[in-house]
Write a protein that holds these residues in place. Structure first.
Motif, PDB file in Angstrom:
ATOM      1  N   GLU A   3      -6.189  -1.901   3.103  1.00 17.17           N
ATOM      2  CA  GLU A   3      -5.598  -1.413   1.853  1.00 17.17           C
ATOM      3  C   GLU A   3      -4.823  -0.119   2.095  1.00 17.17           C
ATOM      4  O   GLU A   3      -3.724   0.062   1.576  1.00 17.17           O
ATOM      5  N   LYS A   4      -5.404   0.781   2.897  1.00 21.00           N
ATOM      6  CA  LYS A   4      -4.725   2.042   3.215  1.00 21.00           C
ATOM      7  C   LYS A   4      -3.444   1.764   3.993  1.00 21.00           C
ATOM      8  O   LYS A   4      -2.397   2.351   3.715  1.00 21.00           O
ATOM      9  N   ARG A   7      -0.797   0.468   1.688  1.00 23.02           N
ATOM     10  CA  ARG A   7      -0.286   1.554   0.841  1.00 23.02           C
ATOM     11  C   ARG A   7       0.683   2.437   1.624  1.00 23.02           C
ATOM     12  O   ARG A   7       1.775   2.752   1.142  1.00 23.02           O
ATOM     13  N   GLU A  63       2.128  10.796   0.571  1.00 20.06           N
ATOM     14  CA  GLU A  63       1.274  10.847  -0.633  1.00 20.06           C
ATOM     15  C   GLU A  63       1.770  11.927  -1.596  1.00 20.06           C
ATOM     16  O   GLU A  63       1.751  11.738  -2.813  1.00 20.06           O
ATOM     17  N   SER A  73       3.919   3.559  -7.638  1.00 20.59           N
ATOM     18  CA  SER A  73       3.087   3.172  -8.793  1.00 20.59           C
ATOM     19  C   SER A  73       3.929   2.459  -9.855  1.00 20.59           C
ATOM     20  O   SER A  73       3.468   1.495 -10.464  1.00 20.59           O
ATOM     21  N   GLU A  76       4.499  -1.083  -8.636  1.00 20.93           N
ATOM     22  CA  GLU A  76       3.314  -1.923  -8.855  1.00 20.93           C
ATOM     23  C   GLU A  76       3.212  -2.369 -10.303  1.00 20.93           C
ATOM     24  O   GLU A  76       2.928  -3.537 -10.582  1.00 20.93           O
TER      25      GLU A  76
END
Length: 105
Positions: A3-4, A7, A63, A73, A76
């Motif tokens: 998952e990381k 991302r 980040e 975001s 998504e």
């Protein structure tokens, strides 16, 4: 862990133009080409620790960019809404527009 990795790959896609060529190179080798830290350090003739530090710093920068700009975001959320639309829309004309939205991202 996967998952990381996913991302970071997305963040890299969105924000790579904000990185230096050296940062892009390290991130591409590590995340895109799946090189190990040792392989990168040998290729670039730097220590393994230097590679590790550079990658971690760059991850934090990505980040930080996301925290300020929210491109990932929003992507998504758009994707989720478009998927729901495509499942519920029956009208052929509307389906065409939903498909165009999917093609944009």
């Amino acid at each position: 862990m996967l998952e990381k990795t996913n991302r970071i790959n997305y963040l890299f896609d969105f924000y790579q133009t904000l990185l230096t060529p050296k940062q892009r190179s390290y991130m591409e080798m590590y995340y895109v080409e799946d090189y190990s830290l040792g392989e990168i350090s040998e290729l670039l003739e730097v220590s393994r620790q230097a590679v590790y530090d550079n990658i971690r710093r760059t991850e934090k920068m990505l980040e930080s960019y996301e925290a300020k700009l929210h491109l990932f975001s929003r992507f998504e959320k758009r994707t989720e809404i478009i998927e729901k639309l495509s499942e519920t829309v029956k009208d052929p004309e509307a389906k065409k527009y939903v498909q165009q939205l999917q093609d944009i991202d």
